[in-house]
Write an enzyme that holds these catalytic residues in place. Structure first.
Site, short mmCIF file in Angstrom:
data_model
loop_
_atom_site.label_atom_id
_atom_site.label_comp_id
_atom_site.label_asym_id
_atom_site.label_seq_id
_atom_site.Cartn_x
_atom_site.Cartn_y
_atom_site.Cartn_z
N GLY A 177 0.82 -1.21 0.00
CA GLY A 177 0.00 0.00 0.00
C GLY A 177 0.84 1.25 0.00
CG ASP A 179 9.49 2.41 -1.44
OD1 ASP A 179 9.79 3.32 -2.23
OD2 ASP A 179 9.75 2.44 -0.23
CB SER A 180 5.02 -2.39 -2.62
OG SER A 180 3.92 -1.63 -2.14
CB CYS A 198 8.66 -9.59 8.80
SG CYS A 198 7.20 -9.38 7.74
N GLY A 236 9.17 -4.24 -2.88
CA GLY A 236 9.69 -2.88 -3.01
C GLY A 236 10.90 -2.61 -2.16
CB CYS A 296 5.01 -2.67 10.79
SG CYS A 296 4.93 -4.47 11.01
#
Length: 372
Positions: free
Chosen positions: A9, A12-13, A101, A125, A202
């Site tokens: 979202g 970068d991605s 992760c 990303g 995060c």
């Protein structure tokens, strides 16, 4: 090639997915639902994985004209990243959840599911580069290298990838700086072009790690002890709230100390004690690390490397060798002492810009200097 583009979202991605499409691949966008309370909208630039983020990713996918799916991996993320994070702090270590992760979610669970569904690779990303070279036997070898943008380089948190995962990973942004990525996103008409980056941890959206840990572990009163004298100089509400190198928030009565600042030099989880000392006790140059992961063949002898122990920390020249009896243990001897190195952190090894591999620091020490 059929590629799953992991779409968080963010900007970068979004650009990574667009570049994979431009390169002629068949791209499907996938947003990972990692939060069990994703209905909560982002409260700051720190958080991620909210419904708002999923909506942003979907809008980019629609603009690109690619299929888009949300894959629920909240249970796996809870177990492999969040529960691990709590357990590591409870044991007196300082983990890096981004590495866990990448290892357990994005390049294990995500890649495994993508392959099971008939896809060939995963694109993200991350700011890193994959460089292909031809080995003497003619085999094409894929290497992980630092990104062109040193300020955004994320090769450190990708150091957990093994050769098989690297063979099926794409990082389309590694040759570009962040400002240019935002310009490209704007030119493509992406609504996320100016979206703030998420940062820190995060799943701790307000950045209060100690407060978050207290909610999960409860208050555990204990002593703050001077490492030199053994004297009790203060108290704390949980040793898990401290990490090696920390100076602020020690709760000390300064009137009982000399004028030198004090730092956390150790966390003794079994006794629930926080050890403090002066800055001269912080520097270490010997690391023993386990859970070794290699981005290619493991070194067969002691090798000259650069060692990095923080995501944006300095790289220090070092020697590294795999343990003689345990192939998952690595011994690292630094040329210069580093301060604030804590068990639980990851040491990532480099050869020039190439990532050799990584391991989790289990113990630190200082080489004994003998008079010559």
């Amino acid at each position: 090639m059929r590629v799953v583009a992991a779409m968080s979202g963010g900007v970068d991605s979004a650009v990574a997915a667009a570049r994979m499409l431009d390169a002629g691949h068949e791209v499907v966008g996938v947003h990972l639902a990692l939060s069990r309370s994703a209905a909560t909208l982002r409260e700051s630039a720190r958080g991620c994985c909210t419904i708002e983020d999923a909506g942003d990713a979907r809008r980019v996918a629609d603009r690109l004209g690619i299929p888009f799916y949300v894959w629920d991996m909240a249970e796996r993320f809870q177990r492999d990243v969040m529960d691990d994070f709590v357990a590591e702090y409870a044991a007196g270590r300082t983990p890096n959840p981004c590495l866990r992760c990448n290892e357990s979610i994005k390049f294990a669970a995500l890649l495994d599911k993508a392959l099971a569904l008939g896809f060939d690779a995963v694109a993200t990303g991350h700011y890193a580069q994959v460089v292909e070279r031809v080995a003497p036997d003619g085999e094409v070898v894929r290497e992980l290298h630092r990104a062109v943008d040193a300020d955004k380089d994320q090769s450190y948190v990708l150091g957990v990838l093994d050769a098989d995962q690297l063979a099926r990973a794409f990082f389309p942004l590694g040759d570009t700086t962040k400002p240019r990525i935002r310009e490209e996103a704007a030119a493509r008409g992406f609504s996320v072009a100016k979206k703030p980056d998420s940062y820190d941890i995060c799943f701790i959206a307000d950045g209060d790690t100690r407060g978050w840990l207290t909610k999960h572990l409860g208050e555990q009163p204990g002593e703050v002890v001077d490492a030199g004298s053994g004297e009790v100089v203060g108290t704390h509400q949980g040793a898990y709230g401290f990490t090696v190198g920390q100076r602020r928030g020690l709760g000390l009565d300064r009137s009982a100390l000399d004028g030198d600042p004090r730092y956390v030099v150790g966390v003794d989880a079994p006794t629930n004690r926080v050890l403090i000392g002066t800055s001269d006790l912080l520097g270490v140059d010997l690391l023993t690390a386990d859970h070794a992961r290699w981005c290619g063949p493991a070194p067969t002898a002691e090798v000259r490397v650069g060692a990095q122990v923080r995501a944006h920390g300095e790289e220090v020249a070092a020697w590294a060798r795999v343990d003689d009896t345990d192939p998952e243990v690595v011994h690292v001897r630094l040329d210069a002492r580093l301060r604030g190195v804590a068990p639980g952190q990851s040491v990532v090894l480099y050869e020039g810009t190439r990532v050799v591999g990584s391991a989790t620091i289990a113990a630190t020490d200082r080489a004994r200097v003998t008079a010559g």
